[in-house]
Design an enzyme around this catalytic site. Structure first.
Site, PDB file in Angstrom:
ATOM      1  N   CYS A 131       0.816  -1.227   0.000  1.00 19.59           N
ATOM      2  CA  CYS A 131       0.000   0.000   0.000  1.00 19.59           C
ATOM      3  C   CYS A 131       0.844   1.270   0.000  1.00 19.59           C
ATOM      4  CB  CYS A 131      -0.947   0.007   1.194  1.00 19.59           C
ATOM      5  SG  CYS A 131      -1.978  -1.458   1.249  1.00 19.59           S
ATOM      6  N   HIS A 157      -3.126   7.151   2.266  1.00 23.16           N
ATOM      7  CA  HIS A 157      -3.604   5.855   1.774  1.00 23.16           C
ATOM      8  C   HIS A 157      -4.970   5.583   2.410  1.00 23.16           C
ATOM      9  CE1 HIS A 157      -4.116   1.724   0.960  1.00 23.16           C
ATOM     10  NE2 HIS A 157      -3.787   1.306   2.167  1.00 23.16           N
ATOM     11  N   ASN A 186     -10.189  -0.068   0.014  1.00 29.05           N
ATOM     12  CA  ASN A 186      -8.729  -0.014   0.025  1.00 29.05           C
ATOM     13  C   ASN A 186      -8.206  -0.581  -1.299  1.00 29.05           C
ATOM     14  OD1 ASN A 186      -5.999  -0.478   0.425  1.00 29.05           O
ATOM     15  ND2 ASN A 186      -6.235  -1.261   2.506  1.00 29.05           N
TER      16      ASN A 186
HETATM   17  O1  UT7 Z   1      -3.805  -1.119   3.560  1.00 35.57           O
HETATM   18  C1  UT7 Z   1      -2.922  -1.278   4.624  1.00 35.57           C
HETATM   19  C2  UT7 Z   1      -3.180  -2.496   5.362  1.00 35.57           C
HETATM   20  N1  UT7 Z   1      -4.448  -2.630   6.003  1.00 35.57           N
HETATM   21  C3  UT7 Z   1      -4.931  -1.805   6.943  1.00 35.57           C
HETATM   22  O2  UT7 Z   1      -4.441  -0.740   7.184  1.00 35.57           O
HETATM   23  C4  UT7 Z   1      -6.082  -2.274   7.783  1.00 35.57           C
HETATM   24  C5  UT7 Z   1      -5.884  -1.893   9.213  1.00 35.57           C
HETATM   25  N2  UT7 Z   1      -6.871  -2.490  10.109  1.00 35.57           N
HETATM   26  C6  UT7 Z   1      -8.161  -2.106  10.120  1.00 35.57           C
HETATM   27  O3  UT7 Z   1      -8.557  -1.250   9.348  1.00 35.57           O
HETATM   28  C7  UT7 Z   1      -9.084  -2.738  11.138  1.00 35.57           C
HETATM   29  O4  UT7 Z   1      -8.320  -3.412  12.116  1.00 35.57           O
HETATM   30  C8  UT7 Z   1     -10.116  -3.705  10.494  1.00 35.57           C
HETATM   31  C9  UT7 Z   1     -11.132  -2.933   9.671  1.00 35.57           C
HETATM   32  C10 UT7 Z   1      -9.396  -4.720   9.631  1.00 35.57           C
HETATM   33  C11 UT7 Z   1     -10.873  -4.445  11.593  1.00 35.57           C
HETATM   34  O5  UT7 Z   1     -11.510  -3.525  12.473  1.00 35.57           O
HETATM   35  P1  UT7 Z   1     -11.394  -3.717  14.050  1.00 35.57           P
HETATM   36  O6  UT7 Z   1     -12.177  -2.642  14.673  1.00 35.57           O
HETATM   37  O7  UT7 Z   1      -9.926  -3.809  14.356  1.00 35.57           O
HETATM   38  O8  UT7 Z   1     -12.160  -5.069  14.277  1.00 35.57           O
HETATM   39  P2  UT7 Z   1     -11.612  -6.465  14.868  1.00 35.57           P
HETATM   40  O9  UT7 Z   1     -10.692  -7.138  13.912  1.00 35.57           O
HETATM   41  O10 UT7 Z   1     -11.117  -6.224  16.271  1.00 35.57           O
HETATM   42  O11 UT7 Z   1     -12.964  -7.305  14.955  1.00 35.57           O
HETATM   43  C12 UT7 Z   1     -14.047  -6.901  15.801  1.00 35.57           C
HETATM   44  C13 UT7 Z   1     -15.200  -7.868  15.600  1.00 35.57           C
HETATM   45  C14 UT7 Z   1     -14.789  -9.332  15.690  1.00 35.57           C
HETATM   46  O12 UT7 Z   1     -15.850 -10.015  16.330  1.00 35.57           O
HETATM   47  P3  UT7 Z   1     -15.749 -10.400  17.890  1.00 35.57           P
HETATM   48  O13 UT7 Z   1     -14.522 -11.255  18.031  1.00 35.57           O
HETATM   49  O14 UT7 Z   1     -15.615  -9.081  18.623  1.00 35.57           O
HETATM   50  O15 UT7 Z   1     -17.039 -11.108  18.153  1.00 35.57           O
HETATM   51  C15 UT7 Z   1     -14.729  -9.781  14.250  1.00 35.57           C
HETATM   52  O16 UT7 Z   1     -14.969 -11.173  14.109  1.00 35.57           O
HETATM   53  O17 UT7 Z   1     -15.756  -7.695  14.288  1.00 35.57           O
HETATM   54  C16 UT7 Z   1     -15.851  -8.975  13.644  1.00 35.57           C
HETATM   55  N3  UT7 Z   1     -15.709  -8.775  12.210  1.00 35.57           N
HETATM   56  C17 UT7 Z   1     -16.755  -8.529  11.405  1.00 35.57           C
HETATM   57  N4  UT7 Z   1     -18.069  -8.438  11.630  1.00 35.57           N
HETATM   58  C18 UT7 Z   1     -18.885  -8.161  10.587  1.00 35.57           C
HETATM   59  C19 UT7 Z   1     -14.581  -8.772  11.474  1.00 35.57           C
HETATM   60  N5  UT7 Z   1     -14.866  -8.521  10.174  1.00 35.57           N
HETATM   61  C20 UT7 Z   1     -16.207  -8.377  10.114  1.00 35.57           C
HETATM   62  C21 UT7 Z   1     -17.117  -8.102   9.059  1.00 35.57           C
HETATM   63  N6  UT7 Z   1     -18.416  -8.002   9.348  1.00 35.57           N
HETATM   64  N7  UT7 Z   1     -16.684  -7.924   7.784  1.00 35.57           N
END
Ligand code: UT7
Length: 324
Positions: free
Chosen positions: A111, A249, A279
């Site tokens: 990225c 980004h 993204n």
């Molecule tokens: O491009 C450069 C590289 N990438 C990035 O910069 C991405 C950086 N990271 C992020 O943007 C965020 O960490 C994410 C968007 C990937 C995830 O957001 P988060 O607030 O960190 O969520 P999380 O991974 O802590 O997940 C929270 C909950 C989990 O459920 P439980 O364990 O709390 O019950 C996940 O299973 O959200 C759940 N979850 C979803 N729920 C509905 C994860 N993906 C989804 C989804 N829909 N698509």
């Protein structure tokens, strides 16, 4: 010699997929995606591969500059989703647009790829050996992700964008840069694994989808990128109040909110289009730049100071302060 940005361009595949459409593919919701990431739609390629997206973006850039492809000396494509390992996507673009005299190669920095490619192109043009360079970022992320993994599949989109650089003996566009890598944290985001597999090896083919420690990348971005933005401003002996726009980004609007808070600057300083495209990795910054130029928000040649800043797999991150 210095390098100057004289044209921008982009190309996005036509098919738009909304969050609601993803609800029928996986256990997710429009509300989760929108509130956690800021994404509402993304473009998905049905058949055009990365070289075609980049080729179409290149033709857009050249048309706006009214410059023939035959004049291009250098093509760099930043991508983590090439058509092939060989030939390079840049060589395919060279053929697609008819830039027969150019040197062409790909650059892999995920990225942050567009920032890296711009930095390399700027040095090559400053050498005096190249006059016109096409610097492109293009991705078909939809072929890299596991469509059964909701934690990554909802985040990414396809697209391409770029700029045309010209060497000049007057004032160029590039003021300062701050670019980093940290390979020790590389396994936090992997894609396209190529393990050793042959009749004599112990390995068996594993899946090669994109895998990401989302929370770790989130924390890395919010810690490292504001420091990098401050570094380019310091190196230029400027302050953040001298900067007209920051083009980050587009990975997550919450990451950008956190950056604004850490830097104590208005969120509006940051340009955003993540809601439309998700993204798009190396393509996100040049697509955003082209949109701002098209809308008249940024006008090439006015000398406004902007910062481009990227972060992602590698790990890689970096910023460039440029005069637009
Ligand atoms: O491009 C450069 C590289 N990438 C990035 O910069 C991405 C950086 N990271 C992020 O943007 C965020 O960490 C994410 C968007 C990937 C995830 O957001 P988060 O607030 O960190 O969520 P999380 O991974 O802590 O997940 C929270 C909950 C989990 O459920 P439980 O364990 O709390 O019950 C996940 O299973 O959200 C759940 N979850 C979803 N729920 C509905 C994860 N993906 C989804 C989804 N829909 N698509």
């Amino acid at each position: 010699m210095q390098a100057k940005i004289i044209s921008t361009g982009s190309y996005l595949p036509k098919k738009t997929i909304s969050n609601a459409q993803l609800e029928s593919l996986m256990d997710t919701s429009d509300d989760w995606i929108k509130t956690r990431t800021g994404i509402e739609n993304r473009r998905i390629s049905e058949s055009e591969n990365t070289s075609v997206l980049c080729g179409k973006a290149a033709l857009d850039i050249l048309k706006k500059a009214n410059i023939s492809a035959s004049k291009i000396d250098l093509i760099i494509v930043a991508t983590m989703s090439p058509d092939y390992l060989s030939p390079s996507t840049a060589c395919l673009v060279q053929d697609y647009i008819g830039a027969s005299k150019s040197m062409a190669f790909d650059l892999s920095a995920a990225c942050s790829g567009f920032i890296y490619a711009l930095s390399v192109a700027e040095k090559m043009l400053s050498s005096g050996n190249f006059h016109y360079a096409l610097v492109l970022g293009g991705e078909v992320m939809s072929k890299m992700i596991d469509w059964n993994d909701r934690s990554t599949a909802v985040l990414f989109g396809d697209g391409a964008g770029g700029v045309l650089l010209e060497s000049t003996d007057s004032i160029g566009s590039f003021i300062s840069e701050d670019i980093h890598s940290d390979g020790s944290r590389g396994l936090a985001l992997t894609a396209g694994a190529l393990p050793v597999t042959n009749p004599y090896s112990e390995n068996h083919l594993t899946d090669t989808y994109l895998e990401m420690e989302g929370r770790a990348i989130f924390d890395f971005a919010t810690r490292s990128v504001p420091k990098s933005i401050e570094a380019v401003v310091d190196k230029a002996s400027l302050t953040l109040s001298d900067i007209d726009r920051i083009l980050p980004h587009q990975a997550n609007s919450r990451i950008i909110q956190s950056m604004a808070k850490k830097l104590k600057i208005p969120f509006e300083t940051f340009a955003l289009n993540i809601s439309d495209y998700g993204n798009t990795s190396a393509a996100s910054i040049p697509i955003l730049l082209d949109e701002l130029v098209l809308s008249g928000d940024l006008v090439l040649g006015t000398g406004k100071k902007i910062i481009l800043t990227g972060f992602g797999g590698g790990l890689t991150w970096g910023s460039m302060l440029i005069r637009i």
